[in-house]
Design an enzyme around this catalytic site. Structure first.
Site, PDB file in Angstrom:
ATOM      1  N   HIS A   1       0.829  -1.209   0.000  1.00  0.00           N
ATOM      2  CA  HIS A   1       0.000   0.000   0.000  1.00  0.00           C
ATOM      3  C   HIS A   1       0.863   1.259   0.000  1.00  0.00           C
ATOM      4  O   HIS A   1       1.579   1.506   0.960  1.00  0.00           O
ATOM      5  CB  HIS A   1      -0.912  -0.037   1.235  1.00  0.00           C
ATOM      6  CG  HIS A   1      -1.911   1.060   1.286  1.00  0.00           C
ATOM      7  ND1 HIS A   1      -2.036   1.903   2.359  1.00  0.00           N
ATOM      8  CD2 HIS A   1      -2.830   1.464   0.386  1.00  0.00           C
ATOM      9  CE1 HIS A   1      -3.003   2.762   2.132  1.00  0.00           C
ATOM     10  NE2 HIS A   1      -3.506   2.526   0.940  1.00  0.00           N
ATOM     11  N   ARG A   2       0.816   2.017  -1.072  1.00  0.00           N
ATOM     12  CA  ARG A   2       1.664   3.212  -1.282  1.00  0.00           C
ATOM     13  C   ARG A   2       3.148   2.836  -1.149  1.00  0.00           C
ATOM     14  O   ARG A   2       3.968   3.645  -0.700  1.00  0.00           O
ATOM     15  CB  ARG A   2       1.313   4.337  -0.306  1.00  0.00           C
ATOM     16  CG  ARG A   2      -0.172   4.668  -0.238  1.00  0.00           C
ATOM     17  CD  ARG A   2      -0.460   5.837   0.696  1.00  0.00           C
ATOM     18  NE  ARG A   2      -1.819   5.795   1.213  1.00  0.00           N
ATOM     19  CZ  ARG A   2      -2.292   6.526   2.202  1.00  0.00           C
ATOM     20  NH1 ARG A   2      -1.502   7.400   2.789  1.00  0.00           N
ATOM     21  NH2 ARG A   2      -3.535   6.418   2.603  1.00  0.00           N
TER      22      ARG A   2
ATOM     23  N   GLU B   1       0.428  -0.708  -4.799  1.00  0.00           N
ATOM     24  CA  GLU B   1      -0.628   0.282  -5.005  1.00  0.00           C
ATOM     25  C   GLU B   1      -0.023   1.666  -4.888  1.00  0.00           C
ATOM     26  O   GLU B   1       0.842   1.896  -4.033  1.00  0.00           O
ATOM     27  CB  GLU B   1      -1.732   0.109  -3.953  1.00  0.00           C
ATOM     28  CG  GLU B   1      -2.937   0.987  -4.155  1.00  0.00           C
ATOM     29  CD  GLU B   1      -3.004   2.245  -3.286  1.00  0.00           C
ATOM     30  OE1 GLU B   1      -4.026   2.929  -3.335  1.00  0.00           O
ATOM     31  OE2 GLU B   1      -2.016   2.546  -2.550  1.00  0.00           O
TER      32      GLU B   1
ATOM     33  N   ASP C   1      -1.103   6.134  -5.630  1.00  0.00           N
ATOM     34  CA  ASP C   1      -2.186   7.095  -5.862  1.00  0.00           C
ATOM     35  C   ASP C   1      -1.695   8.183  -6.809  1.00  0.00           C
ATOM     36  O   ASP C   1      -0.536   8.612  -6.706  1.00  0.00           O
ATOM     37  CB  ASP C   1      -2.599   7.765  -4.543  1.00  0.00           C
ATOM     38  CG  ASP C   1      -2.858   6.756  -3.443  1.00  0.00           C
ATOM     39  OD1 ASP C   1      -3.937   6.160  -3.453  1.00  0.00           O
ATOM     40  OD2 ASP C   1      -1.958   6.563  -2.590  1.00  0.00           O
TER      41      ASP C   1
ATOM     42  N   HIS D   1      -0.686  10.893  -2.487  1.00  0.00           N
ATOM     43  CA  HIS D   1      -2.010  10.527  -1.982  1.00  0.00           C
ATOM     44  C   HIS D   1      -2.921  11.742  -1.805  1.00  0.00           C
ATOM     45  O   HIS D   1      -4.087  11.728  -2.206  1.00  0.00           O
ATOM     46  CB  HIS D   1      -1.871   9.787  -0.647  1.00  0.00           C
ATOM     47  CG  HIS D   1      -3.167   9.360  -0.068  1.00  0.00           C
ATOM     48  ND1 HIS D   1      -3.940  10.183   0.729  1.00  0.00           N
ATOM     49  CD2 HIS D   1      -3.865   8.199  -0.172  1.00  0.00           C
ATOM     50  CE1 HIS D   1      -5.039   9.550   1.086  1.00  0.00           C
ATOM     51  NE2 HIS D   1      -5.011   8.339   0.555  1.00  0.00           N
TER      52      HIS D   1
ATOM     53  N   GLU E   1      -4.337   4.067  -8.370  1.00  0.00           N
ATOM     54  CA  GLU E   1      -5.596   4.613  -7.849  1.00  0.00           C
ATOM     55  C   GLU E   1      -5.754   6.062  -8.300  1.00  0.00           C
ATOM     56  O   GLU E   1      -4.910   6.912  -7.990  1.00  0.00           O
ATOM     57  CB  GLU E   1      -5.640   4.523  -6.315  1.00  0.00           C
ATOM     58  CG  GLU E   1      -7.006   4.997  -5.827  1.00  0.00           C
ATOM     59  CD  GLU E   1      -7.120   5.144  -4.325  1.00  0.00           C
ATOM     60  OE1 GLU E   1      -6.341   4.530  -3.577  1.00  0.00           O
ATOM     61  OE2 GLU E   1      -8.026   5.905  -3.914  1.00  0.00           O
TER      62      GLU E   1
ATOM     63  N   LYS F   1      -6.942   9.540  -7.982  1.00  0.00           N
ATOM     64  CA  LYS F   1      -7.458  10.477  -6.965  1.00  0.00           C
ATOM     65  C   LYS F   1      -7.877  11.788  -7.618  1.00  0.00           C
ATOM     66  O   LYS F   1      -8.799  12.456  -7.165  1.00  0.00           O
ATOM     67  CB  LYS F   1      -6.368  10.784  -5.929  1.00  0.00           C
ATOM     68  CG  LYS F   1      -5.953   9.612  -5.071  1.00  0.00           C
ATOM     69  CD  LYS F   1      -6.880   9.395  -3.919  1.00  0.00           C
ATOM     70  CE  LYS F   1      -6.325   8.422  -2.906  1.00  0.00           C
ATOM     71  NZ  LYS F   1      -7.398   7.818  -2.099  1.00  0.00           N
TER      72      LYS F   1
ATOM     73  N   ASP G   1       0.513  -1.834   4.639  1.00  0.00           N
ATOM     74  CA  ASP G   1       1.606  -0.856   4.755  1.00  0.00           C
ATOM     75  C   ASP G   1       2.934  -1.529   5.076  1.00  0.00           C
ATOM     76  O   ASP G   1       3.981  -0.904   4.968  1.00  0.00           O
ATOM     77  CB  ASP G   1       1.295   0.155   5.879  1.00  0.00           C
ATOM     78  CG  ASP G   1       0.103   1.033   5.557  1.00  0.00           C
ATOM     79  OD1 ASP G   1      -0.167   1.247   4.363  1.00  0.00           O
ATOM     80  OD2 ASP G   1      -0.556   1.513   6.507  1.00  0.00           O
TER      81      ASP G   1
HETATM   82  O1  G3P Z   1      -6.662   1.424  -2.844  1.00  0.00           O
HETATM   83  C1  G3P Z   1      -6.821   1.117  -1.502  1.00  0.00           C
HETATM   84  C2  G3P Z   1      -6.626   2.333  -0.640  1.00  0.00           C
HETATM   85  O2  G3P Z   1      -5.425   2.938  -1.013  1.00  0.00           O
HETATM   86  C3  G3P Z   1      -7.756   3.313  -0.747  1.00  0.00           C
HETATM   87  O3  G3P Z   1      -7.662   4.341   0.198  1.00  0.00           O
HETATM   88  O4  G3P Z   1      -7.043   6.573   1.001  1.00  0.00           O
HETATM   89  O5  G3P Z   1      -5.382   4.748   1.139  1.00  0.00           O
HETATM   90  O6  G3P Z   1      -5.965   5.720  -1.066  1.00  0.00           O
HETATM   91  P1  G3P Z   1      -6.453   5.388   0.332  1.00  0.00           P
HETATM   92 MG    MG Z   2      -4.791   4.503  -2.346  1.00  0.00          MG
END
Ligand code: G3P
Ligand code: MG
Length: 240
Positions: free
Chosen positions: A6-7, A33, A35, A47, A99, A101, A219
């Protein structure tokens, strides 16, 4: 179980940076992943709409020029990467979930995806585009149906995963706060993968494994890869 960084390896390193992505891959993550926000024709891997939380700068992204954004420290001397730089650097070494945004020009996004496939060593099956903005996903599906879509939700909708099926999505990506057996069963019935964000605790990894979800956003991907060793998805593509 697919572990999605995640990120990047956000637990240890500055999120959404090339350093965090490299570290996640080195630690065994097969999927990442990130953003993106579009600004002045460029896609920035960040993000928030504002640069304050993740850099040494101030204000919304839109206040800054290209050079201004590139001069900011995103942590440990890293710069905010552009999507182009990121895809070029990752070069097909992992599956990527982009993702959306912030988006102004969807055709420009498609050009980036084409470049990833034609120039940077990605297979189409390694790219997954997600968003909480389902209108963008519908438009992307209309103009470039070859790319996999993930419909994000922080809710448990009345129609369960129907919205994702209607979008022609590959997966439904659900907040851990609302995931339950009914959502998982409904996704499976509709032929959708189900991924859950953001899952950092071992108790939750165990629970979600029992529920039968296909993947988790984490994470601390290296810890999760270790936890699921033996049943971690080894491919660098989004699973069929
Ligand atoms: O894509 C899953 C998650 O990243 C969505 O929420 O706010 O962390 O981008 P956020
Ligand atoms: Mg995300």
């Amino acid at each position: 179980m697919l572990v999605i960084a995640h990120r990047g390896a956000r637990g240890e390193l500055p999120e959404n940076t090339l350093l965090a992505f490299e570290s996640a891959i080195e630690g065994g993550a097969r999927a990442i992943e990130l953003d993106i926000h579009q600004h002045q024709g460029e896609f920035w891997v960040i993000h928030d709409k504002w640069v304050n939380r993740t850099t040494d700068g101030n204000g919304p992204l839109t206040w800054h020029s290209y050079d201004g954004l590139k001069s900011l420290d995103a942590g440990k001397g890293e710069r905010i990467p552009t999507l182009d730089e990121t895809l070029k650097t990752l070069a097909g070494r992992c599956a990527v979930n982009i993702e959306l945004k912030g988006l102004d020009d969807i055709n420009s996004l498609v050009e980036h995806l084409e470049l990833a496939v034609n120039e940077y060593g990605f297979a189409e099956g390694q790219l997954l585009i997600s968003s909480f903005n389902h209108h963008w996903l519908a438009e992307l599906h209309r103009i470039a149906p070859q790319y996999k879509l993930a419909a994000l939700t922080a809710n448990k909708p009345i129609g369960l995963c129907q919205f994702a099926q209607e979008l022609g999505a590959y997966s439904v990506n659900v907040d851990i706060d609302v995931i339950d057996g009914q959502m998982v069963d409904d996704a499976k019935k509709r032929g959708l993968k189900i991924f859950v964000y953001t899952v950092n605790r071992e108790e939750d990894w165990k629970r979600l494994q029992t529920l039968g979800v296909d993947g988790i956003f984490c994470d601390k991907p290296v810890d999760a890869v270790r936890y699921f060793s033996g049943i971690t998805d080894q491919t660098r593509h989004w699973p069929n």
